[in-house]
Enzyme design. Structure first.
Site, PDB file in Angstrom:
ATOM      1  N   HIS A  20       0.832  -1.204   0.000  1.00  0.00           N
ATOM      2  CA  HIS A  20       0.000   0.000   0.000  1.00  0.00           C
ATOM      3  C   HIS A  20       0.870   1.259   0.000  1.00  0.00           C
ATOM      4  CE1 HIS A  20      -3.978  -1.974   0.862  1.00  0.00           C
ATOM      5  NE2 HIS A  20      -3.108  -2.966   1.016  1.00  0.00           N
ATOM      6  N   ASP A 118      -5.654   5.847   1.166  1.00  0.00           N
ATOM      7  CA  ASP A 118      -5.566   4.434   0.815  1.00  0.00           C
ATOM      8  C   ASP A 118      -6.950   3.814   0.592  1.00  0.00           C
ATOM      9  OD1 ASP A 118      -3.683   1.942   1.050  1.00  0.00           O
ATOM     10  OD2 ASP A 118      -5.501   1.435   2.151  1.00  0.00           O
ATOM     11  N   HIS A 370       3.486 -14.143  -5.979  1.00  0.00           N
ATOM     12  CA  HIS A 370       2.179 -14.442  -5.381  1.00  0.00           C
ATOM     13  C   HIS A 370       1.053 -13.717  -6.110  1.00  0.00           C
ATOM     14  CE1 HIS A 370       3.128 -10.554  -3.828  1.00  0.00           C
ATOM     15  NE2 HIS A 370       2.208 -10.511  -2.901  1.00  0.00           N
ATOM     16  N   TRP A 373      -0.424  -6.933  -6.724  1.00  0.00           N
ATOM     17  CA  TRP A 373      -0.547  -6.092  -7.922  1.00  0.00           C
ATOM     18  C   TRP A 373       0.700  -5.245  -8.168  1.00  0.00           C
ATOM     19  CZ3 TRP A 373      -2.890  -6.656 -12.173  1.00  0.00           C
ATOM     20  CH2 TRP A 373      -3.056  -5.598 -13.066  1.00  0.00           C
ATOM     21  N   ASN A 374       1.372  -4.831  -7.088  1.00  0.00           N
ATOM     22  CA  ASN A 374       2.589  -4.047  -7.296  1.00  0.00           C
ATOM     23  C   ASN A 374       3.642  -4.911  -7.980  1.00  0.00           C
ATOM     24  OD1 ASN A 374       2.064  -1.408  -5.842  1.00  0.00           O
ATOM     25  ND2 ASN A 374       1.478  -2.944  -4.320  1.00  0.00           N
ATOM     26  N   SER A 375       3.800  -6.133  -7.484  1.00  0.00           N
ATOM     27  CA  SER A 375       4.798  -7.013  -8.091  1.00  0.00           C
ATOM     28  C   SER A 375       4.475  -7.239  -9.567  1.00  0.00           C
ATOM     29  CB  SER A 375       4.840  -8.354  -7.353  1.00  0.00           C
ATOM     30  OG  SER A 375       5.356  -8.163  -6.064  1.00  0.00           O
ATOM     31  N   GLN A 395      -5.265 -11.918  -5.203  1.00  0.00           N
ATOM     32  CA  GLN A 395      -4.193 -12.413  -6.083  1.00  0.00           C
ATOM     33  C   GLN A 395      -4.662 -13.309  -7.222  1.00  0.00           C
ATOM     34  OE1 GLN A 395      -1.643 -13.856  -2.952  1.00  0.00           O
ATOM     35  NE2 GLN A 395      -1.648 -11.822  -2.018  1.00  0.00           N
TER      36      GLN A 395
HETATM   37  N1  UDP Z   1       9.091  -5.548  -2.142  1.00  0.00           N
HETATM   38  C1  UDP Z   1      10.436  -5.282  -2.228  1.00  0.00           C
HETATM   39  N2  UDP Z   1      11.316  -6.143  -1.654  1.00  0.00           N
HETATM   40  C2  UDP Z   1      10.932  -7.275  -0.997  1.00  0.00           C
HETATM   41  C3  UDP Z   1       9.539  -7.570  -0.948  1.00  0.00           C
HETATM   42  C4  UDP Z   1       8.659  -6.691  -1.535  1.00  0.00           C
HETATM   43  O1  UDP Z   1      10.835  -4.257  -2.803  1.00  0.00           O
HETATM   44  O2  UDP Z   1      11.772  -8.002  -0.489  1.00  0.00           O
HETATM   45  C5  UDP Z   1       8.130  -4.567  -2.701  1.00  0.00           C
HETATM   46  C6  UDP Z   1       7.641  -4.960  -4.075  1.00  0.00           C
HETATM   47  O3  UDP Z   1       8.508  -4.460  -5.064  1.00  0.00           O
HETATM   48  C7  UDP Z   1       6.259  -4.317  -4.096  1.00  0.00           C
HETATM   49  C8  UDP Z   1       5.798  -4.380  -2.652  1.00  0.00           C
HETATM   50  O4  UDP Z   1       6.984  -4.514  -1.867  1.00  0.00           O
HETATM   51  O5  UDP Z   1       6.343  -2.962  -4.491  1.00  0.00           O
HETATM   52  C9  UDP Z   1       4.890  -5.551  -2.388  1.00  0.00           C
HETATM   53  O6  UDP Z   1       3.642  -5.304  -2.914  1.00  0.00           O
HETATM   54  P1  UDP Z   1       2.759  -6.413  -3.628  1.00  0.00           P
HETATM   55  O7  UDP Z   1       1.484  -5.766  -4.038  1.00  0.00           O
HETATM   56  O8  UDP Z   1       3.510  -7.072  -4.715  1.00  0.00           O
HETATM   57  O9  UDP Z   1       2.511  -7.519  -2.521  1.00  0.00           O
HETATM   58  P2  UDP Z   1       2.208  -7.502  -0.936  1.00  0.00           P
HETATM   59  O10 UDP Z   1       3.534  -7.436  -0.277  1.00  0.00           O
HETATM   60  O11 UDP Z   1       1.331  -6.320  -0.632  1.00  0.00           O
HETATM   61  O12 UDP Z   1       1.524  -8.806  -0.715  1.00  0.00           O
HETATM   62  N1  UDP Z   2      -6.387 -10.904   7.347  1.00  0.00           N
HETATM   63  C1  UDP Z   2      -6.714 -11.463   8.536  1.00  0.00           C
HETATM   64  N2  UDP Z   2      -7.895 -11.124   9.129  1.00  0.00           N
HETATM   65  C2  UDP Z   2      -8.752 -10.237   8.599  1.00  0.00           C
HETATM   66  C3  UDP Z   2      -8.424  -9.683   7.383  1.00  0.00           C
HETATM   67  C4  UDP Z   2      -7.238 -10.041   6.783  1.00  0.00           C
HETATM   68  O1  UDP Z   2      -5.957 -12.252   9.089  1.00  0.00           O
HETATM   69  O2  UDP Z   2      -9.798  -9.969   9.182  1.00  0.00           O
HETATM   70  C5  UDP Z   2      -5.118 -11.243   6.644  1.00  0.00           C
HETATM   71  C6  UDP Z   2      -5.110 -12.552   5.909  1.00  0.00           C
HETATM   72  O3  UDP Z   2      -4.684 -13.601   6.694  1.00  0.00           O
HETATM   73  C7  UDP Z   2      -4.148 -12.296   4.737  1.00  0.00           C
HETATM   74  C8  UDP Z   2      -4.288 -10.856   4.452  1.00  0.00           C
HETATM   75  O4  UDP Z   2      -4.877 -10.284   5.637  1.00  0.00           O
HETATM   76  O5  UDP Z   2      -2.825 -12.541   5.091  1.00  0.00           O
HETATM   77  C9  UDP Z   2      -5.141 -10.670   3.228  1.00  0.00           C
HETATM   78  O6  UDP Z   2      -4.885  -9.438   2.782  1.00  0.00           O
HETATM   79  P1  UDP Z   2      -5.345  -8.983   1.329  1.00  0.00           P
HETATM   80  O7  UDP Z   2      -4.432  -9.598   0.333  1.00  0.00           O
HETATM   81  O8  UDP Z   2      -6.784  -9.223   1.165  1.00  0.00           O
HETATM   82  O9  UDP Z   2      -5.110  -7.422   1.442  1.00  0.00           O
HETATM   83  P2  UDP Z   2      -3.928  -6.541   0.874  1.00  0.00           P
HETATM   84  O10 UDP Z   2      -2.741  -7.407   0.560  1.00  0.00           O
HETATM   85  O11 UDP Z   2      -4.493  -5.860  -0.345  1.00  0.00           O
HETATM   86  O12 UDP Z   2      -3.660  -5.558   1.955  1.00  0.00           O
END
Ligand code: UDP
Ligand code: UDP
Length: 476
Positions: A20, A118, A370, A373-375, A395
């Site tokens: 985020h 956000d 995984h 969306w950023n990745s 995802q």
């Molecule tokens: N990221 C990074 N290094 C790491 C892990 C994650 O720079 O070791 C960054 C990645 O480039 C992306 C963000 O953290 O910008 C992760 O966002 P994403 O939506 O891919 O997944 P999330 O971590 O929210 O599940």
């Molecule tokens: N999650 C949780 N309890 C809740 C809501 C979310 O434990 O009430 C955790 C869930 O286990 C998972 C993550 O939040 O790891 C899911 O996040 P999601 O990918 O939906 O959100 P974003 O990555 O966009 O922040």
């Protein structure tokens, strides 16, 4: 140093997690590049170390243009929230502290042209909109396909306004969203939305979907060539009537301040040296994002799959959801024999890496992600083949976008990462399939070109941002 007067002043409020914060700061940088002044409102305490680090690098990179304000959150009574996920706990805490924002906003020395928050803060912001005195927007940190789902939840729930349905009863085998050709199967819906009982994710989706139309607009990290149909369906009011403008300003670019300058102690310098010695397109990069811990039941098979796939690999493993809590060595988990074999063929690290630098390195030819969306968008900017392995949340919906565009593969039988253990042999087979797929490489190359045009000089991002700045100036 005082902040000079700028014609346009934009305030940002992020929630929690790098997924985020990164798009928030990247969007803020776009406005900074166009000469705007930015105020970053920082919810405190900050959850992860990666977030603290990037916030301080961002603020010190723009000392004259950025002001920061702490938003001290009121701690929640943990008994009033049914989640033990620190990031979701933070979303709830921010949502429930939102009344403390109005005094912060009215204390700003120059008035605001726009307030951008956000995605998880839609309802709270709408509830104080009469105290903001400027247009309010969200930045959506996922795909336009996922935004269509969020928006359409209000239509599904509205079918019988008297009933208070459980979210899982709103969704049939597939969801047909007007204007979107490929329906969303139930199996792709974020599992938390369908879970029995009640959780904060469900409450947010149900509440916030209804309030989307009260915003002045939505910034989304996507672009015409990648998600033209969903963007049009949203903007033409097909998904939901009264939808505010959805601005496709993606793919957002990584910025200089993201540079993880770890000096001698950090891993990036030797990772880059290691990559420099590898042939072009020969390395598989594996990362499940910033907050997905690789399950203990899966980790050995992941190692076996990588060893067997025949390619060099760079594997970033998280053993804990929050980086501050990482306390175990990888060898303790994998065992010394397996760890030895892993090190013969590739590199494995637990640190936060500079993902954009890795994806942009010519040696990297494939990305096992995984599906955050950023990745995905970072990867699309670099034109590397993708194998998506959805673990939760949005995802699978994002994986559908990847597959529809022909830039990556998604093995549906693997299910959610939490459902079953995928065997090493199968992982190896699919990595080979992804790495050797020429049609993916061609499509990924084309999408990379389109992505660079969209965020380059005179591209869609610049056109939208310039237009908005002019609009805000006229209203000032
Ligand atoms: N990221 C990074 N290094 C790491 C892990 C994650 O720079 O070791 C960054 C990645 O480039 C992306 C963000 O953290 O910008 C992760 O966002 P994403 O939506 O891919 O997944 P999330 O971590 O929210 O599940
Ligand atoms: N999650 C949780 N309890 C809740 C809501 C979310 O434990 O009430 C955790 C869930 O286990 C998972 C993550 O939040 O790891 C899911 O996040 P999601 O990918 O939906 O959100 P974003 O990555 O966009 O922040």
């Amino acid at each position: 140093m005082s902040v000079p007067e700028a014609a346009v002043h934009v305030a940002f409020l992020s929630s929690a997690g790098m997924g985020h914060l990164n798009p928030c700061l990247r969007l803020a940088s776009v406005f900074l590049r166009h000469g705007c002044k930015v105020t970053l409102i920082i919810p405190k305490p900050i959850v992860s170390l990666a977030e603290s680090n990037i916030i301080s690098r961002f603020c010190s990179s723009f000392p004259h243009q950025v002001s920061q304000i702490d938003f001290n959150l009121t701690p929640l009574d943990p008994n009033t929230v049914n989640t033990n996920d620190p990031f979701f706990l933070q979303y709830e805490t921010i949502r429930r502290s939102v009344h403390l924002l109005s005094p912060i906003l009215s204390s700003l020395s120059t008035s605001l042209s726009a307030f951008i928050v956000d995605v998880f803060l839609i309802s709270p912001i709408v509830s104080i909109v009469d105290k903001i005195f400027c247009p309010s927007y969200i930045y959506f940190s996922s795909s336009a396909r996922m935004l269509s789902f969020l928006a359409y939840v209000s239509v599904l729930a509205d079918a019988d306004p008297a009933a208070q349905p459980h979210p899982s009863t709103l969704v049939g085998d597939v969801i047909h969203i007007p204007g979107i050709t490929l329906p969303i199967p139930r199996s792709s819906v974020p599992p938390l939305f369908l879970l029995e009982g009640s959780n904060s994710f469900q409450r947010m989706m149900m509440e916030d979907s209804l309030k989307l139309t009260k915003l002045d607009g939505v910034f989304i990290n996507s672009f015409e060539e990648l998600e033209g149909e969903a963007l049009a369906a949203l903007n033409e009011g097909k998904v939901v009537r009264g939808m505010p403008p959805v601005y496709g300003i993606g793919p957002l670019m990584a910025c200089e301040f993201e540079n993880v300058d770890q000096g001698q102690k950090g891993c990036m310098s030797w990772i880059l040296e290691w990559l420099n010695e590898r042939a072009e397109g020969s390395v598989v990069y594996v990362s499940l994002g910033s907050r997905t811990e690789t399950r203990r039941e899966q980790i050995k098979d992941m190692a076996l799959g990588l060893i067997e796939c025949g390619y060099s690999f760079l594997w970033v493993v998280k053993l804990k959801r929050v980086d501050r809590e990482e306390d175990e060595g990888l060898e303790d988990v994998l065992g010394s024999e397996l760890m030895g074999k892993v090190r013969e063929r590739g590199v494995v690290v637990k640190e936060f890496v500079d993902q954009m630098k890795i994806l942009g390195h010519p040696a990297v030819g494939g990305f096992v992600t995984h599906g955050g969306w950023n990745s995905i968008t970072e990867n699309i900017r670099e034109g590397v083949n993708i194998l998506t392995w959805p673990q939760g949340g949005d995802q699978k919906i994002n994986a559908e976008v990847v597959r529809m565009n022909g830039v990556g593969i998604w093995i549906e039988e693997w299910g959610w990462g939490t459902q079953k253990v995928v065997e090493g042999k199968e992982i190896a087979k699919r990595i080979k399939e992804m790495m050797s797929n020429e049609s993916l490489r061609v499509k990924a190359g084309e999408m990379k070109e389109a992505a660079r045009k969209a965020c380059g000089v005179g591209g869609s991002c610049e056109v939208i941002i310039k237009r908005l700045i002019e609009e805000w100036k006229r209203k000032a």
